[in-house]
Design an enzyme around this catalytic site. Structure first.
Site, short mmCIF file in Angstrom:
data_model
loop_
_atom_site.label_atom_id
_atom_site.label_comp_id
_atom_site.label_asym_id
_atom_site.label_seq_id
_atom_site.Cartn_x
_atom_site.Cartn_y
_atom_site.Cartn_z
N LYS A 76 0.86 -1.18 0.00
CA LYS A 76 0.00 0.00 0.00
C LYS A 76 0.90 1.23 0.00
CE LYS A 76 -3.80 1.97 2.81
NZ LYS A 76 -4.62 1.77 4.03
N SER A 151 -9.62 1.88 3.27
CA SER A 151 -8.78 2.67 2.40
C SER A 151 -7.76 1.84 1.61
CB SER A 151 -8.02 3.69 3.25
OG SER A 151 -7.14 3.03 4.16
N SER A 175 -9.84 -0.61 7.40
CA SER A 175 -9.31 -0.47 6.04
C SER A 175 -8.62 -1.68 5.44
CB SER A 175 -8.37 0.72 5.97
OG SER A 175 -9.11 1.90 5.91
N1 GLN Z 1 -13.12 4.21 7.05
C1 GLN Z 1 -12.35 4.59 8.19
C2 GLN Z 1 -11.92 6.02 8.07
O1 GLN Z 1 -12.18 6.61 7.08
C3 GLN Z 1 -11.21 3.66 8.39
C4 GLN Z 1 -10.01 4.00 7.60
C5 GLN Z 1 -8.85 3.12 7.92
O2 GLN Z 1 -9.00 2.06 8.53
N2 GLN Z 1 -7.68 3.56 7.51
O3 GLN Z 1 -11.30 6.56 8.94
#
Ligand code: GLN
Length: 484
Positions: A76, A151, A175
């Site tokens: 990532k 994400s 994410s």
């Molecule tokens: N959807 C969550 C957020 O927007 C989790 C994001 C993540 O786990 N990096 O913060």
């Protein structure tokens, strides 16, 4: 068709000389090239990958037993990689070449993995759909009109489309697990402190964890073993020795207690998702596991609590992007303050700005007690809910997300609708626990359904073992989207 094989199978093939790392690397690079429409990668390092593959082939010829030797992987774009762009999905880092490797990158390199490139992601890992990326949205290989989740959406789409056999992700509130669910993968968020955060661009430091996005629990075990381990450069890194996750995969399910929280099986969950999860749990029951009702009474407080703490930490972490030290710098600024303002106005996207505003507000004098302190207290209560439930069961099970993959653009304009995606995942980060999502069938539109397993602190092995047993009697995880 080497992309049809799992990471573990490819490892054996490499060792037995049935295929070379260079052949494998070429094959996956060609696939990346062929399916650029998914927008899964931000950077592809073909030259570097082929050179690393060549080195791996020589090591294999000399009898190397390094755990990931010659296996193509992707990171990532939140992990710092020396000499290769690390953008974190943001314009503000769209020209940032890291001078050093993150610990996760270092570990996998040490173990012989071949890095193909860096995957697309929501900007600074803020999002649940990969639509906040400066580099554009990623498409879900199961249905290109839908999101891959976020994400870590680029990693998930890349593995689902078999552009790479496995990849890394990070999980602050879901994410890794939610994109795994949306793309039909096995994704694991380890316990807080299991994997070093050094060199992983910080979003919310008390919640962030890195983990694998893989085709199976077996593959996830292989990756986690490499990623994990104490790191003196991360003060929250745990000192425990990393267990041999592969050795514990063959677990006996007899008497294993699966706790089903009432709050995870209510009418807010899509009916087909619920059915898929229930069917999977029946199979566990047939294999000897016991299903028990448990309660997590403060689950509903998870979203408001998380969306105070995560932005608060983000506002502080993102203060370092000021146009002075690294990344984008605005042109023609009359003074220093103007440089900060213009750089940040130009460099950050809308969602990131929203989080910085909310976080700064929640931490400001007068509001600190009302929001931040209160959220910290709720965080403790949520963790205690889990402690109580784990007195009754070994693993907590339920859906990973309330729906299967939703349409591109469907929730992009409605932040709260987007945040609600994390309802079953972000309490786990607040409590620092390990959790895994595994494929549990498909809905009527042919979209994958994710089953979530939450474990006791540092009990990743049990989650992987239970998932592995299920994957020995089902083949959801081996299905490929059409055309790939
Ligand atoms: N959807 C969550 C957020 O927007 C989790 C994001 C993540 O786990 N990096 O913060």
């Amino acid at each position: 068709m080497p992309h049809r094989y799992s990471l573990s199978t490819l490892r054996d093939m490499l060792r037995q000389g049935e295929i070379s790392s260079v052949e494998l690397t070429r094959h996956f690079l060609e696939r990346i090239e062929r399916f650029t429409d998914l927008n899964a990668f931000i950077t592809v390092d073909a030259e570097g990958a082929l050179a690393a593959a060549d080195t791996a082939d020589q090591a294999i010829a000399q009898g190397s037993q390094a755990p990931l030797i010659g296996l193509p992987i992707a990171h990532k774009d939140i992990f710092c990689t020396r000499g290769i762009l690390t953008s974190c999905g943001s314009k503000i880092l769209s020209n940032f070449i890291s001078p050093y490797d993150a610990t996760v990158v270092e570990h996998m390199h040490r173990d012989g993995a071949v890095l193909l490139g860096k995957t697309n992601m929501d900007e600074f890992a803020m999002g649940s759909s990969n639509e906040t990326s400066f580099f554009g949205p990623v498409r879900n290989p199961w249905d290109r009109a839908r999101v891959p989740g976020g994400s870590s959406g680029g990693s998930a789409a890349a593995v689902a489309a078999r552009l790479v056999p496995a990849a890394t992700g990070t999980d602050t509130g879901g994410s890794i697990r939610q994109p795994a669910a949306f793309c039909g993968l096995t994704g694991l968020k380890p316990s807080y402190g299991r994997v070093s955060r050094y060199g992983m661009i910080a979003f919310a430091s008390s919640l962030d964890q890195a983990g694998p996005l893989a085709q199976s629990a077996e593959d996830a075990a292989l990756l986690l073993a490499s990623m994990a381990g104490f790191d003196p450069r991360d003060s929250t890194s745990m000192t425990q020795v990393t267990p041999d996750y592969e050795a514990t995969l063959e677990m006996d399910l007899t008497g294993l207690k699966l706790g089903l929280p009432r709050e995870f099986f209510d009418e807010s969950v899509d009916g087909q998702v619920l059915q898929g999860v229930r069917d999977a749990l029946t199979i566990f029951e047939q294999m000897g596991a016991q299903l028990i009702d448990v309660e997590l009474p403060n689950s509903a407080a998870g979203i408001p609590c998380y969306y105070v703490i995560a932005p608060a930490e983000a506002s502080s972490n993102l203060a370092r992007f000021d146009g002075v030290r690294y990344g984008h710098r605005a042109a023609d600024c009359e003074d220093l303050l103007a440089l900060y303002e213009k750089t940040r106005a130009e460099g950050f996207g809308e969602e990131v700005k929203r989080r910085i505003l909310i976080g700064t507000y929640a931490l400001s004098a007068g509001y600190y007690d009302a929001y931040y302190l209160k959220a910290q207290k709720i965080r403790r209560i949520i963790a205690e809910d889990f402690d109580r439930a784990f007195k009754q069961c070994d693993i907590i099970a339920g859906p990973t997300a309330p729906t299967s993959a939703f349409g591109l653009g469907e929730k992009a304009e409605d932040p709260v609708a987007m945040y609600l995606n994390d309802i079953f995942t972000n309490t786990v980060n607040l409590a620092g626990l390990p959790a895994l999502s595994l494929p549990a069938g498909f809905d009527h539109s042919g979209l994958p359904i994710g089953l979530q397993f939450i474990g006791r602190f540092m009990d990743e092995g049990r989650l992987l073992g239970a998932a592995h047993r299920y994957q020995q009697v089902t083949n959801w995880h081996q299905q490929l989207p059409e055309g790939f």
